[in-house]
Design a protein around this motif. Structure first.
Motif, PDB file in Angstrom:
ATOM      1  N   THR A   1      41.972  24.574  41.226  1.00  0.00           N
ATOM      2  CA  THR A   1      41.777  25.813  41.977  1.00  0.00           C
ATOM      3  C   THR A   1      40.795  25.581  43.114  1.00  0.00           C
ATOM      4  O   THR A   1      41.016  26.004  44.256  1.00  0.00           O
ATOM      5  N   PHE A   2      39.708  24.902  42.801  1.00  0.00           N
ATOM      6  CA  PHE A   2      38.668  24.653  43.781  1.00  0.00           C
ATOM      7  C   PHE A   2      39.193  23.833  44.961  1.00  0.00           C
ATOM      8  O   PHE A   2      38.991  24.181  46.124  1.00  0.00           O
TER       9      PHE A   2
ATOM     10  N   LEU B   1      40.691  34.535  45.740  1.00  0.00           N
ATOM     11  CA  LEU B   1      40.492  33.911  44.438  1.00  0.00           C
ATOM     12  C   LEU B   1      40.370  35.044  43.422  1.00  0.00           C
ATOM     13  O   LEU B   1      39.403  35.806  43.437  1.00  0.00           O
ATOM     14  N   ALA B   2      41.415  35.170  42.572  1.00  0.00           N
ATOM     15  CA  ALA B   2      41.397  36.217  41.550  1.00  0.00           C
ATOM     16  C   ALA B   2      40.886  35.628  40.251  1.00  0.00           C
ATOM     17  O   ALA B   2      41.280  34.532  39.850  1.00  0.00           O
TER      18      ALA B   2
ATOM     19  N   THR C   1      38.861  37.048  30.485  1.00  0.00           N
ATOM     20  CA  THR C   1      39.464  35.839  29.923  1.00  0.00           C
ATOM     21  C   THR C   1      39.089  34.567  30.675  1.00  0.00           C
ATOM     22  O   THR C   1      39.266  33.469  30.166  1.00  0.00           O
ATOM     23  N   GLY C   2      38.596  34.715  31.909  1.00  0.00           N
ATOM     24  CA  GLY C   2      38.270  33.550  32.716  1.00  0.00           C
ATOM     25  C   GLY C   2      39.472  32.977  33.457  1.00  0.00           C
ATOM     26  O   GLY C   2      39.344  32.018  34.207  1.00  0.00           O
ATOM     27  N   ALA C   3      40.677  33.559  33.246  1.00  0.00           N
ATOM     28  CA  ALA C   3      41.871  33.085  33.960  1.00  0.00           C
ATOM     29  C   ALA C   3      41.677  33.279  35.464  1.00  0.00           C
ATOM     30  O   ALA C   3      41.005  34.217  35.894  1.00  0.00           O
ATOM     31  N   GLU C   4      42.233  32.366  36.245  1.00  0.00           N
ATOM     32  CA  GLU C   4      42.053  32.454  37.699  1.00  0.00           C
ATOM     33  C   GLU C   4      43.308  32.037  38.422  1.00  0.00           C
ATOM     34  O   GLU C   4      44.134  31.280  37.891  1.00  0.00           O
ATOM     35  N   THR C   5      43.469  32.544  39.650  1.00  0.00           N
ATOM     36  CA  THR C   5      44.606  32.154  40.477  1.00  0.00           C
ATOM     37  C   THR C   5      44.264  32.398  41.935  1.00  0.00           C
ATOM     38  O   THR C   5      43.330  33.148  42.250  1.00  0.00           O
TER      39      THR C   5
END
Lengths: 108, 232
Positions: free
Chosen positions: B5-6, B21-22, B27-31
């Motif tokens: 992601t980074f 950056l969502a 939950t810590g989920a990211e996209t």
């Protein structure tokens, strides 16, 4: 301003990581009242305690860095709440009180 | 944050791609989410993509509540830019004012006697012809284009390029009559009415501006209005 947000904070985070350091990123996710830095402001912290960026203009960075070092160690994200009363706000140089919420996560 | 992601976020920022950056704060989920397309939306509540787009257009990071927990939308927009065609008197006021308002300002004028460092201290100057300059600058959704020369040889190619771009604001100085003739030329060049309506001419909000500095205020105000109100 969001557009100009921390042009070098994430770059510095990436650089620390490439050098083999553990890195955490702290982000202002909520503000109430007259918070000194807008939502989205970021601070990057290296495991040795070095940091770049700003989440409050100076008053809570010390506490955030402390928590960030713990986050780098255990990998668990943290949500930090800070409230600044009018009196405290005056002391740290803010015109009036505010509250901010800061999310701290490790850069894996 | 995951390293994939980074790295992608850094690549998007380097490419000046607007990106959100969502992060699901529970939950810590990211996209990573974009203005167009479905990239990054799989497995996320449908309202997240819509809110991300609105956040990008409003240039404001925010948290939304979803069934799966609070989702923080961190906006990473490329810098605001303003391309000013014509190193004229109004530009001398507009350039520093726009810089104060957060724009990365470039002034384009092939007439070297106009576009000098003495007249425009600290401003990025280009002596290229406007069509070449516009191609190099590649205006995007975060770019305003303002033509101030009154000279069709310089203004028209810049306006044509601006119309073919995503520039959020296009302003052209000139009287109502001058502007009508300008639209005729662009119409003849094949631009349809709905595209021509993107040009604000005469440029600037109607605040009775007279001096070059006041006209600059009116133009900057109009650009601000387009920037901040388009999401509404």
């Amino acid at each position: 301003m969001t557009s100009a947000q921390n042009p070098d904070v994430l770059q510095q985070a990436g650089q620390w990581r490439r050098q083999g350091q553990g890195v955490a990123i702290a982000t202002v996710v909520t503000t109430w009242g007259s918070a000194p830095r807008p939502v989205g402001s970021q601070l990057a912290i290296a495991e040795d305690g070095a940091f770049v960026g700003s989440v409050s203009g100076g008053c809570i960075e010390g506490a955030v860095v402390q928590e960030a070092v713990d986050t780098i160690r255990d990998g668990k994200p943290r949500m930090l709440d800070f409230g600044v009363t009018d009196d405290q706000a005056w002391e740290v140089g803010l015109a009036c009180g505010g509250k901010i919420q800061v999310y701290v996560e490790r850069l894996d | 944050m995951q390293s994939t992601t980074f790295e992608q976020l850094q690549a998007d920022r380097a490419a000046k791609t607007p990106v959100v950056l969502a992060k699901n704060l529970r939950t810590g989920a990211e996209t990573l989410l974009y203005l167009q397309g479905k990239k990054g939306t799989k497995g996320w509540p449908h309202e997240v993509a819509e809110a991300a787009r609105a956040a990008l257009l409003a240039d404001r990071s925010t948290t939304i509540e979803t069934e799966e927990g609070p989702v923080f939308l961190n906006v990473f927009n490329p810098p605001l830019r303003m391309i000013v065609i014509g190193a004229v008197h109004i530009s001398q006021s507009l350039a520093p004012m726009a810089a104060l308002a957060g724009y990365d300002v470039s002034v384009v004028d092939p007439r070297r006697a106009f576009a000098t460092g003495e007249r425009f201290p600290g401003v990025h100057l280009s002596h290229a012809w406007p069509d070449e300059a516009m191609e190099a600058f590649a205006p995007d959704l975060r770019t305003a284009v303002v033509t101030l020369t009154h000279d069709p040889k310089l203004d028209d190619p810049a306006l044509a390029a601006a119309l073919r771009s995503d520039a959020f604001y296009i302003g052209a100085l000139g009287s109502t009559r001058t502007h009508a003739r300008r639209l005729d030329r662009l119409r003849a060049a094949g631009f349809p009415e709905h595209e021509l309506s993107r040009i604000h001419g005469p440029a600037g909000l109607d605040i009775g501006a007279r001096s070059p500095a006041e006209i600059a205020v009116s133009i900057l105000a109009q650009a601000t209005e387009r920037l901040r109100k388009r999401a509404a």
